[in-house]
Design a protein around this motif. Sequence first.
Motif, short mmCIF file in Angstrom:
data_model
loop_
_atom_site.label_atom_id
_atom_site.label_comp_id
_atom_site.label_asym_id
_atom_site.label_seq_id
_atom_site.Cartn_x
_atom_site.Cartn_y
_atom_site.Cartn_z
N THR A 193 0.84 -1.20 0.00
CA THR A 193 0.00 0.00 0.00
C THR A 193 0.88 1.25 0.00
OG1 THR A 193 -1.54 -1.31 1.33
CG2 THR A 193 -2.07 1.00 1.03
N HIS A 241 -0.15 -0.53 8.84
CA HIS A 241 -1.25 -1.36 9.32
C HIS A 241 -0.77 -2.70 9.89
CE1 HIS A 241 -4.19 1.21 6.79
NE2 HIS A 241 -3.98 1.72 7.98
N VAL A 242 0.43 -3.13 9.52
CA VAL A 242 1.04 -4.27 10.22
C VAL A 242 1.34 -3.84 11.65
CG1 VAL A 242 3.18 -5.63 10.41
CG2 VAL A 242 2.01 -5.47 8.21
N VAL A 267 -0.18 -1.66 13.39
CA VAL A 267 -1.40 -1.53 14.20
C VAL A 267 -1.55 -2.78 15.06
CG1 VAL A 267 -3.93 -1.60 14.07
CG2 VAL A 267 -2.67 0.05 12.69
N GLU A 327 -1.19 8.53 3.68
CA GLU A 327 -1.40 9.75 2.89
C GLU A 327 -0.03 10.28 2.48
OE1 GLU A 327 -4.34 10.82 1.95
OE2 GLU A 327 -5.33 9.24 3.10
N GLU A 357 1.29 13.16 2.67
CA GLU A 357 1.91 13.99 3.72
C GLU A 357 2.51 13.12 4.82
OE1 GLU A 357 -1.09 14.31 2.59
OE2 GLU A 357 -1.33 16.32 1.79
N GLU A 358 1.81 12.04 5.14
CA GLU A 358 2.29 11.16 6.22
C GLU A 358 3.58 10.46 5.79
OE1 GLU A 358 -1.71 9.77 8.56
OE2 GLU A 358 -1.45 8.92 6.57
N TYR A 409 2.61 7.43 12.84
CA TYR A 409 1.24 7.03 12.51
C TYR A 409 0.51 6.78 13.83
CZ TYR A 409 -2.31 4.74 9.50
OH TYR A 409 -3.46 4.39 8.80
N SER A 460 -2.03 8.02 15.16
CA SER A 460 -3.49 8.00 15.26
C SER A 460 -4.01 6.58 15.44
CB SER A 460 -4.13 8.64 14.03
OG SER A 460 -3.71 7.99 12.85
N VAL A 461 -3.30 5.58 14.94
CA VAL A 461 -3.77 4.20 15.12
C VAL A 461 -2.70 3.22 15.62
CG1 VAL A 461 -5.74 4.16 13.53
CG2 VAL A 461 -3.45 3.79 12.64
N GLU A 499 -0.87 -4.32 -5.86
CA GLU A 499 0.10 -3.68 -4.97
C GLU A 499 1.52 -4.21 -5.22
OE1 GLU A 499 -1.37 -3.86 -0.95
OE2 GLU A 499 -2.63 -2.12 -1.33
#
Lengths: 348, 78
Positions: A25, A183-184, A186, A206, A208-209, A232, A234-235, A334
């Motif tokens: 991703t 996300h891994v 997370v 994103e 910017e991220e 990251y 936020s999560v 991907e």
Amino acid sequence: MSLVETIENLARGKKNLRFMEVCGTHTVAIFRAGIRNILPENVELVSGPGCPVCVTGDEYIDAAIAYAKMDGVIIATFGDMLKVPGSAENLAEVAAAGADVRVIYSPLDCIKIAQENPAKRVIFLAVGFETTAPTAAAAVLAARNLGVTNLLFLSAQKLVPPALKMLLADSAVRVDGFLLPGHVAVVTGADAFRFLQVPAVVAGFEPEEILLALVNLLRQVDEGRAEVANEYKSVVRAEGNLAAQKILAQVYEPVDAEWRGLGVIPKSGLKMREEFAAFDAEKVLPLEIKKSARKTACRCGEVLRGVIKPVECPLFGKACQPLHAVGPCMISVEGICAAWYKYGGLRL
Amino acid sequence: MCLAFPAKVVAIEESLATVEHSGVRRQASLMLLPEAKVGDYVLVHAGFAMQVVDEEEVRLRDALVAEMNGAPRTVFTL
């Protein structure tokens, strides 16, 4: 000052730096946003083995195809797996010839299919990294609680940290830092990557991220630090998702696993624990799969380690294109080669 | 493969949540995130809520996406 200007300032006067992302991703997000093109010349982004579909070997696909051809079997899979080549054919071709292959969104969908088809066996192709593996584990537990007995799982899940460990030990792979898969992380938590001896940053998706994570990597290089930073937040928590880790460990145990193009990596795969043998396709319906090495000029092993760029493969854009792909890196949306092909990598 | 999206939990029935984003509603299992509550934003992957998301982050992300789709600039710092 913009993020890109900050990156330019930090990179000025430094040696060539190579940062690797290990998430499909991220690969796609970086290409789609054109980030490679706006970075200073001495900052290179390379893609690692970040696409679970791409690192799944021929033998697994051959096993899935053998099951698909059995009477009374329904194969349930994520859509990305359909066109991955086995040694002779792929699942989409087998489905076109009449096999029952269904694309699902969630492993829980398999339970519904199994309940609606009590006379058949449903086999879920459990592919994925730490993000996806707990969802399959949860589906196993849910199936057991509901008394579903005609649902099996064919496991090929993989773990990211052991692969990074192997890459760092490989002298052909030169990386100055990692963009870690958001996300891994997370699930695993940022702390799971503390063993890395190079700068590393957990990044969001994103543009910017991603730039923010690159600034962090360059600051670490600039100040001679090598730590795991989390951009990251936020999560992603330091400890990850403990409930998901617990369910994963309840159903699966680590096992040595073969990665396409990379070979066997110790304790980098997951197999179902003995307690859940009734859900394990390999135990319930054992297969004899002949190991057949496909002869091809595909260089995905080097592409997946960031040793060569896709354009350096003799097949890229010629014999190997998304519509008639030779290697999985061109097939998966991907995949590294697919991203290079789609987003103008031919010109780079 | 590891695609995930943030969505707001609007209802919970046993371990199954109804989540909503941009007016689209879906079911998401809370087996991997039992602590989620109605009103939380959660990250959803393959039909499962994976983590509670900071609400301010979701608002910022939505505003950025709106800007990319032509809305006037509202996000000035990141």
